[in-house]
Structure formats: C-alpha cells, structure tokens
Design an enzyme around this catalytic site. Structure first.
Site, mmCIF file in Angstrom:
data_model
loop_
_atom_site.group_PDB
_atom_site.id
_atom_site.type_symbol
_atom_site.label_atom_id
_atom_site.label_comp_id
_atom_site.label_asym_id
_atom_site.label_seq_id
_atom_site.Cartn_x
_atom_site.Cartn_y
_atom_site.Cartn_z
ATOM 1 N N THR A 88 -1.982 5.527 2.205
ATOM 2 C CA THR A 88 -3.154 4.649 2.262
ATOM 3 C C THR A 88 -3.173 3.825 3.547
ATOM 4 O O THR A 88 -2.162 3.265 3.948
ATOM 5 C CB THR A 88 -3.165 3.699 1.050
ATOM 6 O OG1 THR A 88 -3.014 4.463 -0.149
ATOM 7 C CG2 THR A 88 -4.455 2.912 0.979
ATOM 8 N N LEU A 141 0.846 -1.178 0.000
ATOM 9 C CA LEU A 141 0.000 0.000 0.000
ATOM 10 C C LEU A 141 0.887 1.236 0.000
ATOM 11 O O LEU A 141 1.964 1.237 0.607
ATOM 12 C CB LEU A 141 -0.906 0.035 1.238
ATOM 13 C CG LEU A 141 -1.994 -1.033 1.364
ATOM 14 C CD1 LEU A 141 -2.707 -0.895 2.705
ATOM 15 C CD2 LEU A 141 -2.998 -0.945 0.219
ATOM 16 N N ASP A 142 0.427 2.290 -0.665
ATOM 17 C CA ASP A 142 1.136 3.557 -0.624
ATOM 18 C C ASP A 142 1.220 4.066 0.807
ATOM 19 O O ASP A 142 0.377 3.732 1.662
ATOM 20 C CB ASP A 142 0.415 4.616 -1.464
ATOM 21 C CG ASP A 142 0.463 4.307 -2.963
ATOM 22 O OD1 ASP A 142 1.318 3.512 -3.384
ATOM 23 O OD2 ASP A 142 -0.362 4.891 -3.691
ATOM 24 N N LYS A 143 2.188 4.926 1.055
ATOM 25 C CA LYS A 143 2.361 5.514 2.386
ATOM 26 C C LYS A 143 1.078 6.185 2.870
ATOM 27 O O LYS A 143 0.705 6.064 4.040
ATOM 28 C CB LYS A 143 3.509 6.525 2.364
ATOM 29 C CG LYS A 143 3.771 7.193 3.705
ATOM 30 C CD LYS A 143 4.951 8.151 3.626
ATOM 31 C CE LYS A 143 5.220 8.808 4.980
ATOM 32 N NZ LYS A 143 6.395 9.715 4.937
#
Length: 223
Positions: free
Chosen positions: A56, A52-54
């Site tokens: 998210t 997951l992106d930072k």
C-alpha cells in the site's frame, strides 16, 4: 523502487505526515523499513502510531514525541481519525456501494478471510464508479483497523484489488491500494490532508476522469 527521500506531505510540531511508496515494508525486515528511513531522513526519533501494508502507498503519520504518539494512539482507538483509501479492481463487484461487515479470521499463506459473524467485525463503507470498461475505482473508509481489512473487503465483494495477487487480484505493476486522505482534530485544529497516487497508470486514468472530481475532498462525502 524506493525514492531516495520520503516526501513529507504535512509537517507539524507534533507529527509528520509522510508519503509511503508501494513496495516498502513499514518495519525493517532484512532491509531498512519506512520508519527507519524516515528517522534517518529527519534526524529525529519518530513514533509509529498506525501502519500500512507493504503493497500500500500513501499517507502515514509518525509522531515526533511520546506525548503526541500517545494522543494519536488514543485517537485511533476511538476511531477519531478518518482515513480514506483509493483502490482499483478489474472484476465486477457484487454491489457498487455500501457497507462491508464481518469478523476476520486468519486463512492460509498469511491471508485473512471475512466471516459472516459480527462479534468483533471489520467495518468498511465504500463508493465506486467505472472509469473505463472493465475497471472500477473504489473510495473506502474503514471504521475499524484490522490487518488487510480493505484487501479482504474487496475480495469478499468478488472484486480483488488489481495487482494484489495474494488475494487473487490480476497481476499489475503494483497493488492498486492507496491511503488517499486523513481528516482529524488535533488540539482544536482541523487537519485535512490528501495525496493523489504518484505511481500506476490506472490511477492516472482515474484521476483524469470527470467523476473523480467528487472525490477530491473525501471527508465531505456522505459517509
């Protein structure tokens, strides 16, 4: 602010499903990332199978052995793991539900953009409703796994995610993108796991809205 302990939402002999807080890097970049913190917490060697992106928050799977990690890699490659995300925007979208398809290309400042071509497209389907004036909630199901896919998809609709300033979203306490649910078959066992967002006032308003009831079991929606 990262909690002292990462919540384990689902535990299996082959894997864990953790809650990743928004604002925590997946891999270590100067400070300990999600995977390292999860390993320290469990005392186990864990295997990343997706990320997951930072910005998210939400559900993330970590394999507990190499065999499980290889199996998950195959399932993700075959798009056999259904993922569902919640997002919020305070901009009016070009359409309120349907498909978002297009190739993705690198843009400036670490951003990506959606192209009209369909050679190797990012594919997303979504539904939405307005839970209060000027604010709309989205439930999204990606059918591919491209970097920043959902952030770019909503930006392409003219409705960047609230708090996602990289993609022109309005400033907020957090980026309102949350990995809400996972659904997959694991050695004959159906795994359905969901987690409501635990931070963000807008999410709390959304969850309390009567229309949100239809999204409580996202794997049962007509995708």
């Amino acid at each position: 602010m990262v909690k002292s302990e990462l919540p384990i939402v689902f535990s299996h002999a082959d894997f864990y499903i953790f809650e990743k807080p928004a604002g925590l890097n997946f891999h270590s970049e100067g400070e300990k990332g999600f995977v390292v913190l999860a390993e320290q917490q469990t005392g186990e060697k864990l295997f990343a199978v997706h990320r997951l992106d930072k910005v998210t928050s939400g559900l993330i799977i970590l394999g507990r052995n190499k065999e499980a990690a290889a199996k998950f890699t195959s399932l993700f490659t075959e798009h056999a793991i259904n993922k569902f995300y919640l997002a919020i925007s305070n901009a009016k979208p070009k359409k309120k539900q349907g498909w978002i398809k297009g190739d993705m290309a690198k843009s400036r400042r670490g951003m990506f953009k959606l192209l009209p071509t369909l050679q190797n497209p990012a594919i997303t389907r979504f539904y939405s409703f307005s839970y209060k004036p000027g604010f709309r909630a989205y439930i999204l199901k990606p059918y591919s796994g491209k970097t920043h896919q959902l952030r770019v998809a909503l930006k392409s609709l003219g409705a960047p995610i609230l708090g996602d300033t990289l993609y022109s979203g309005s400033a907020a306490v957090r980026a309102y993108l949350h990995a809400y649910a996972l659904s997959f078959l694991w050695h004959g066992e159906q795994i359905n796991c969901s987690l409501l967002p635990t931070t963000g006032d807008e999410y709390q308003q959304l969850i309390n809205h009567q229309e949100f009831q239809a999204w409580q079991s996202p794997w049962q929606l007509d995708w």
